[in-house]
Design a protein around this motif. Structure first.
Motif, mmCIF file in Angstrom:
data_model
loop_
_atom_site.group_PDB
_atom_site.id
_atom_site.type_symbol
_atom_site.label_atom_id
_atom_site.label_comp_id
_atom_site.label_asym_id
_atom_site.label_seq_id
_atom_site.Cartn_x
_atom_site.Cartn_y
_atom_site.Cartn_z
ATOM 1 N N THR A 198 0.825 -1.214 0.000
ATOM 2 C CA THR A 198 0.000 0.000 0.000
ATOM 3 C C THR A 198 0.855 1.258 0.000
ATOM 4 O O THR A 198 0.321 2.372 -0.014
ATOM 5 C CB THR A 198 -0.937 0.023 1.222
ATOM 6 N N GLY A 199 2.178 1.106 0.065
ATOM 7 C CA GLY A 199 3.065 2.256 0.050
ATOM 8 C C GLY A 199 3.732 2.561 1.375
ATOM 9 O O GLY A 199 4.593 3.450 1.441
ATOM 10 N N LEU A 200 3.360 1.848 2.445
ATOM 11 C CA LEU A 200 4.001 2.070 3.739
ATOM 12 C C LEU A 200 5.419 1.507 3.728
ATOM 13 O O LEU A 200 5.709 0.540 3.013
ATOM 14 C CB LEU A 200 3.192 1.405 4.856
ATOM 15 N N LYS A 201 6.279 2.102 4.524
ATOM 16 C CA LYS A 201 7.663 1.652 4.598
ATOM 17 C C LYS A 201 7.989 1.210 6.027
ATOM 18 O O LYS A 201 7.609 1.881 6.983
ATOM 19 C CB LYS A 201 8.612 2.776 4.178
ATOM 20 N N PRO A 202 8.687 0.089 6.174
ATOM 21 C CA PRO A 202 9.063 -0.366 7.525
ATOM 22 C C PRO A 202 10.122 0.547 8.129
ATOM 23 O O PRO A 202 10.795 1.313 7.431
ATOM 24 C CB PRO A 202 9.620 -1.769 7.270
ATOM 25 N N ILE A 203 10.259 0.463 9.435
ATOM 26 C CA ILE A 203 11.281 1.230 10.135
ATOM 27 C C ILE A 203 12.667 0.792 9.654
ATOM 28 O O ILE A 203 12.870 -0.374 9.305
ATOM 29 C CB ILE A 203 11.142 1.030 11.666
ATOM 30 N N LEU B 231 18.700 0.678 11.510
ATOM 31 C CA LEU B 231 19.482 1.460 12.471
ATOM 32 C C LEU B 231 18.571 2.168 13.469
ATOM 33 O O LEU B 231 18.900 2.256 14.663
ATOM 34 C CB LEU B 231 20.354 2.478 11.740
ATOM 35 N N LYS B 232 17.432 2.638 12.999
ATOM 36 C CA LYS B 232 16.482 3.278 13.914
ATOM 37 C C LYS B 232 15.908 2.257 14.892
ATOM 38 O O LYS B 232 15.728 2.551 16.090
ATOM 39 C CB LYS B 232 15.357 3.944 13.122
ATOM 40 N N LEU B 233 15.628 1.053 14.404
ATOM 41 C CA LEU B 233 15.129 0.001 15.283
ATOM 42 C C LEU B 233 16.187 -0.376 16.317
ATOM 43 O O LEU B 233 15.872 -0.572 17.499
ATOM 44 C CB LEU B 233 14.731 -1.231 14.470
ATOM 45 N N LEU B 234 17.429 -0.470 15.888
ATOM 46 C CA LEU B 234 18.513 -0.777 16.822
ATOM 47 C C LEU B 234 18.630 0.301 17.888
ATOM 48 O O LEU B 234 18.814 -0.010 19.076
ATOM 49 C CB LEU B 234 19.827 -0.903 16.054
ATOM 50 N N ALA B 235 18.501 1.560 17.503
ATOM 51 C CA ALA B 235 18.568 2.651 18.475
ATOM 52 C C ALA B 235 17.422 2.561 19.480
ATOM 53 O O ALA B 235 17.612 2.806 20.679
ATOM 54 C CB ALA B 235 18.540 3.995 17.748
#
Length: 369
Positions: free
Chosen positions: A341-346, A349-353
């Motif tokens: 649908t156009g959404l992007k996962p996190i 590096l942001k998830l690790l932070a």
């Protein structure tokens, strides 16, 4: 309550008989048990070209609830049909300096929300029951707040008196009209019943299950281990119904009925953007749970949720991995549907932070009950 009705209530809540006090893999080191799970996640990351795709399984939750999610923010998503089943709570933050009037602000917030002692104090960002404590008066609340990390968020929630505790896993794919319950875990926190002669430590040793996990229980009990409970006195050894704290988890999928499925689906339809979640709740008794009534939801967990029935002492290792792979596979499949649908996962590096931030906070939280 009459003796007959009390006996009936306990009978409906008592832990089922089991063949073995622990499964042979129940207390393996995390690195050993979860190695195949990591391999499975890696396989799916390659297959779907994203290691963080499950962050889209719950688009309205930060990182999908893999880690670093806010308990207050998730409960705040609840529409009226869901909110009616959620235990009353308030969210607040501890001031950034020690001399701030945290107690006064907390008491005022409790008054506005109609919360009375005792309440359950818990960090807004945590897992495995870290930092969760029952607070019974102003003095205990003040002590909890003073030991909380400066500037961090927390939650105060009504202490639900229902004895039964369960985790219900719910999955719904985008576009599906209804979801389904895929796992139920019935949780039995460790308890001893006094005989007027033996102390708590001796009662633990006399119980096969409790003796097998005594290394988890005794270090936390302190002087309480030497107490001699009176005849028939129930002594709760921990408050948090958590496997790593010694609770017995039993596979409870057999309690699912059309009534319970319909109730959980009704609730989850009123949780916008939440499609993959383990719902932790307390219930009056199993008959009521089967009928979809008399329970209160404590929290909703996200994509990092585990189908905790795998820790049933009678669970086989092959079934445990099969069920783990199914659930985490579903999180990738739901995430893939939302990505279309156009959404992007996190980002990784942001998830690790986020994960590192959560770990730092967890090391600073007050000790839990």
């Amino acid at each position: 309550m009459s003796g007959t009705s009390l006996a009936g209530t306990i009978g409906k809540l008592k832990r089922p008989a089991q063949k073995s006090p622990v499964s042979f893999f129940e207390f393996w080191p995390d690195w050993l048990f979860y190695a195949p799970v990591v391999a499975f996640w890696t396989y799916n990351a390659i297959r779907y070209r994203s290691i963080t795709l499950p962050s889209l399984a719950n688009p309205r939750i930060n990182a999908g609830g893999i880690c670093g999610e806010s308990k207050n923010a998730i409960l705040g998503l609840a529409g009226p049909a869901a909110r009616a089943w959620v235990a009353d709570y308030i969210g607040l933050s501890v001031s950034g300096h020690v001399d701030g009037d945290d107690l006064g602000r907390a008491l005022a917030a409790m008054q506005r929300a109609g919360l009375n002692f005792p309440v359950v104090a818990k960090p807004d960002m945590s897992c495995n029951g870290v930092g969760v404590r029952v607070v019974r008066d102003e003095a205990q609340l003040a002590a909890y707040l003073s030991g909380f990390p400066r500037g961090a968020e927390l939650q105060l929630q009504a202490l639900i008196s229902y004895e039964g505790e369960a985790g219900i896993f719910y999955i719904r794919h985008p576009g599906e009209k209804t979801g389904r319950i895929t796992s139920v875990t019935l949780k039995y926190p460790p308890v001893v019943v006094g005989d007027g002669r033996w102390n708590v430590k001796e009662l633990i040793a006399a119980d096969d299950r409790l003796n097998a996990i005594s290394h988890l229980l005794l270090p936390k009990l302190g002087p309480k281990a030497a107490k001699i409970p009176s005849l028939g006195e129930r002594v709760e050894l921990v408050f948090v119904g958590n496997h790593c704290r010694g609770s017995t988890f039993k596979d409870g999928l057999s309690v699912v009925t059309p009534a319970l499925s319909a109730r959980i689906d009704e609730i989850m339809q009123a949780m916008p953007g939440v499609y993959f979640s383990r719902i932790d709740l307390r219930y009056r008794d199993l008959d009521a749970l089967r009928e979809g009534r008399d329970f209160k939801i404590i929290e909703f967990n996200g994509s990092g949720s585990e189908a905790t029935h795998i820790w049933d002492p009678e669970m086989t290792l092959s079934r445990a991995y099969k069920d783990q792979f199914f659930h985490y596979g579903e999180s990738f499949r739901i995430g893939a549907a939302f990505r279309k649908t156009g959404l992007k996962p996190i980002g990784p590096l942001k998830l690790l932070a986020l994960w590192q931030h959560q770990k730092r906070l967890m090391r600073a939280y007050p000790t839990n009950d």
